[in-house]
Write a protein that holds these residues in place. Structure first.
Motif, PDB file in Angstrom:
ATOM      1  N   ALA A  34      39.875   4.303  23.672  1.00 46.43           N
ATOM      2  CA  ALA A  34      39.180   5.580  23.750  1.00 46.43           C
ATOM      3  C   ALA A  34      37.684   5.395  23.989  1.00 46.43           C
ATOM      4  O   ALA A  34      37.080   6.110  24.792  1.00 46.43           O
ATOM      5  N   ARG A  35      37.059   4.399  23.327  1.00 46.44           N
ATOM      6  CA  ARG A  35      35.623   4.200  23.488  1.00 46.44           C
ATOM      7  C   ARG A  35      35.296   3.796  24.924  1.00 46.44           C
ATOM      8  O   ARG A  35      34.316   4.285  25.513  1.00 46.44           O
ATOM      9  N   ALA A  36      36.104   2.909  25.497  1.00 45.61           N
ATOM     10  CA  ALA A  36      35.860   2.464  26.872  1.00 45.61           C
ATOM     11  C   ALA A  36      36.030   3.615  27.861  1.00 45.61           C
ATOM     12  O   ALA A  36      35.247   3.758  28.808  1.00 45.61           O
ATOM     13  N   LEU A  37      37.052   4.448  27.647  1.00 44.12           N
ATOM     14  CA  LEU A  37      37.267   5.573  28.549  1.00 44.12           C
ATOM     15  C   LEU A  37      36.128   6.584  28.427  1.00 44.12           C
ATOM     16  O   LEU A  37      35.647   7.120  29.440  1.00 44.12           O
ATOM     17  N   ALA A  38      35.661   6.841  27.214  1.00 44.35           N
ATOM     18  CA  ALA A  38      34.545   7.775  27.027  1.00 44.35           C
ATOM     19  C   ALA A  38      33.287   7.252  27.697  1.00 44.35           C
ATOM     20  O   ALA A  38      32.526   8.012  28.320  1.00 44.35           O
ATOM     21  N   ALA A  39      33.042   5.935  27.597  1.00 43.27           N
ATOM     22  CA  ALA A  39      31.862   5.360  28.239  1.00 43.27           C
ATOM     23  C   ALA A  39      31.958   5.465  29.755  1.00 43.27           C
ATOM     24  O   ALA A  39      30.963   5.734  30.436  1.00 43.27           O
ATOM     25  N   ALA A  40      33.154   5.271  30.299  1.00 39.34           N
ATOM     26  CA  ALA A  40      33.328   5.364  31.752  1.00 39.34           C
ATOM     27  C   ALA A  40      33.128   6.791  32.240  1.00 39.34           C
ATOM     28  O   ALA A  40      32.620   7.016  33.345  1.00 39.34           O
ATOM     29  N   ASP A  76      41.698   0.288  32.865  1.00 40.32           N
ATOM     30  CA  ASP A  76      43.032  -0.173  32.446  1.00 40.32           C
ATOM     31  C   ASP A  76      43.432   0.435  31.102  1.00 40.32           C
ATOM     32  O   ASP A  76      43.868  -0.242  30.175  1.00 40.32           O
ATOM     33  N   VAL A  77      43.248   1.740  31.006  1.00 39.79           N
ATOM     34  CA  VAL A  77      43.602   2.480  29.799  1.00 39.79           C
ATOM     35  C   VAL A  77      44.922   3.203  30.048  1.00 39.79           C
ATOM     36  O   VAL A  77      45.135   3.778  31.125  1.00 39.79           O
ATOM     37  N   THR A  78      45.814   3.155  29.071  1.00 40.01           N
ATOM     38  CA  THR A  78      47.116   3.814  29.190  1.00 40.01           C
ATOM     39  C   THR A  78      47.030   5.245  28.680  1.00 40.01           C
ATOM     40  O   THR A  78      46.819   5.474  27.481  1.00 40.01           O
ATOM     41  N   LEU A  79      47.180   6.214  29.583  1.00 38.52           N
ATOM     42  CA  LEU A  79      47.135   7.623  29.209  1.00 38.52           C
ATOM     43  C   LEU A  79      48.525   8.115  28.811  1.00 38.52           C
ATOM     44  O   LEU A  79      49.522   7.765  29.458  1.00 38.52           O
ATOM     45  N   ALA A  80      48.575   8.928  27.774  1.00 39.47           N
ATOM     46  CA  ALA A  80      49.849   9.539  27.366  1.00 39.47           C
ATOM     47  C   ALA A  80      49.964  10.967  27.875  1.00 39.47           C
ATOM     48  O   ALA A  80      51.039  11.403  28.281  1.00 39.47           O
ATOM     49  N   ALA A  81      48.860  11.724  27.868  1.00 44.08           N
ATOM     50  CA  ALA A  81      48.929  13.125  28.299  1.00 44.08           C
ATOM     51  C   ALA A  81      47.522  13.648  28.515  1.00 44.08           C
ATOM     52  O   ALA A  81      46.555  13.174  27.911  1.00 44.08           O
ATOM     53  N   HIS A 104      46.867   5.593  24.504  1.00 42.13           N
ATOM     54  CA  HIS A 104      47.494   4.632  23.598  1.00 42.13           C
ATOM     55  C   HIS A 104      46.550   3.474  23.339  1.00 42.13           C
ATOM     56  O   HIS A 104      45.984   2.885  24.263  1.00 42.13           O
ATOM     57  N   GLU A 105      46.360   3.147  22.056  1.00 39.27           N
ATOM     58  CA  GLU A 105      45.556   1.987  21.666  1.00 39.27           C
ATOM     59  C   GLU A 105      46.481   0.776  21.564  1.00 39.27           C
ATOM     60  O   GLU A 105      47.345   0.715  20.690  1.00 39.27           O
ATOM     61  N   ARG A 106      46.271  -0.209  22.470  1.00 36.92           N
ATOM     62  CA  ARG A 106      47.243  -1.294  22.589  1.00 36.92           C
ATOM     63  C   ARG A 106      46.921  -2.509  21.721  1.00 36.92           C
ATOM     64  O   ARG A 106      47.767  -3.035  21.019  1.00 36.92           O
TER      65      ARG A 106
END
Length: 444
Positions: A260-266, A311-316, A251-253
């Motif tokens: 998404a970009r931050a999670l991909a970088a991590a 601190d990314v909110t995952l949906a699935a 979810h983009e808050r």
């Protein structure tokens, strides 16, 4: 029947369908061999692979050009007693003649020795009882198939239920009653054969998935289908492990919140992740990441850990079903892997032919709770099947063997429509993580 014996035996069968223009063949079988016991079997393939030819043989509407097809020890094309215990949903509607749906169903029910008053009881569980009062000519293609599906699922003491695409072009309100009925029939000892080109339908319901490729049953996989788009790990010693793919929905808050970009970088520095592609969604909507990895569980743990850090909110997190293109590519590798290698010019005795080649022997025996069949020599006796029982249904077979080692799904082709890709690159010389880059990087 003998307990534990296969219900359906297909041995070295050659056949053609008549589904093409002007009755010309659209697909054919060129040496198919299988032994199917009680349970739900999915035959995965396209009409060009011979799926429609197989359906005609199992329904008893055609005899093979060569080889044998037996249901409970009898040839369905020659035995009315066998056909009476086979439920069939063909590719196109074939309701008997009648002015109304009730009249058509009455003809079909009388042919199987059942009272015509039971028509409503067959339609009601699927939610299509209102069709009973309709004129047959007024039914759409999907509505006529829904009526025929009700008839197929209502065969008394069924030995075999053979359904062509039972979840496509069938006007039932919900597919769940169909699934429940099929599971109940299989638990009662029937052999349920779903002939489909949908990998999702095959994985969702089948105990065994048999891949029909250019006229032969080339491979058999467990019902969860984890190896449908992969090849055996021993197929190519020293080769890189095939990959799995995971889709991550998040979810983009807010504009300044990690997404998404931050999670991909991590994930770029996660050892369990080989590559990642993302598609950025608008605010208050969802973004999608496609993750490629060697191990599904390790990648899922890496995704959860990175999401917690950022601190990314995952949906699935989901594993998508492979496409028929993926299955065909993996099957070609699978067949090449299981063929014994021989020097150029050496005789082919004992080797399995490639799909589409003349049937010198079966490529694979799709056995479910039954011993493997011998080669397709018609003089050899068939193992197991006994003459048709008059009343009781087939006894359940032994439980199927455990699933083969789990394989992997290939990565989806193409880059993300909007976003970028980053691979799991090694750290820099000073030990710090390598910054993410756009483009495509695969860490091998």
């Amino acid at each position: 029947m003998i307990p534990g014996a296969p219900i359906v035996v297909i041995e070295g069968v050659r056949a053609r369908d008549g589904a093409g223009e002007a009755g010309r063949p659209r697909g054919s079988l060129v040496g198919a061999t299988a032994a199917l016991g009680p349970g739900v079997h999915a035959v995965l393939g396209a009409p060009e692979d011979g799926t429609l030819a197989l359906a005609e043989l199992l329904a008893g509407r055609a005899a093979p050009l060569a080889g044998r097809v037996l249901v409970a020890g009898r040839e369905p094309s020659r035995s009315a007693a066998a056909r009476a215990r086979i439920g069939v949903l063909a590719a196109a509607p074939e309701l008997p003649d009648g002015a109304s749906v009730a009249a058509s169903m009455s003809v079909a029910l009388r042919a199987r020795g059942a009272p015509s008053s039971s028509a409503a009881a067959l339609l009601e569980p699927l939610g299509v009882a209102p069709l009973l009062g309709r004129r047959k000519a007024s039914l759409s293609f999907a509505e006529a198939r829904a009526v025929e599906l009700s008839l197929a699922l209502g065969v008394p003491q069924p030995l075999l239920i053979c359904l062509v695409e039972p979840f496509a072009d069938v006007a039932v309100p919900s597919p769940e009653p169909v699934r429940e009925r099929l599971r109940a029939l299989a638990a009662g000892g029937a052999c349920v054969v779903l002939i489909t080109s949908s990998t999702a339908d095959a994985r969702a319901l089948a105990d065994r998935i048999h891949v029909l490729d250019r006229g032969v049953i080339a491979r058999t996989e467990p019902g969860d289908g984890d190896r449908l788009a992969g090849v055996p790990s021993a197929a190519a010693p020293g080769a890189a492990r095939p990959e799995v793919e995971l889709h991550v929905l998040l979810h983009e808050r807010a504009p300044d919140a990690p997404g998404a970009r931050a999670l991909a970088a991590a994930l770029a520095s996660a050892p369990a992740v080989r590559a990642c592609a993302w598609e950025q969604g608008p605010l208050d909507a969802s973004s999608t990441l496609r993750i490629r990895a060697a191990d599904r569980e390790a990648a899922a743990l890496a995704i959860l850990d990175a999401a917690a850090r950022e601190d990314v909110t995952l949906a699935a997190i989901a594993s998508p079903a492979p496409s028929m293109h993926d299955v065909r590519a993996a099957t070609a590798l699978h067949v090449a892997a299981v063929r014994p290698r021989r020097p150029f010019g050496a005789p082919t005795a004992g080797g399995a032919p490639l799909p589409g080649a003349p049937p010198h022997g079966p490529v694979a025996v799709a056995a479910f709770g039954a011993p493997a069949l011998p080669g397709p020599a018609l003089s050899d006796p068939l193992p197991g099947p006994a003459p048709l029982d008059p009343l009781p249904g087939p006894a359940p077979s032994d439980p199927p063997p455990g699933p083969s080692p789990v394989g992997t799904l290939p990565a989806a082709p193409g880059d993300a429509a909007a976003g970028g890709q980053t691979g799991a690159d090694p750290p820099l010389a000073d030990g710090s993580p390598r910054p993410p880059e756009t483009g495509r990087h695969d860490a091998r």
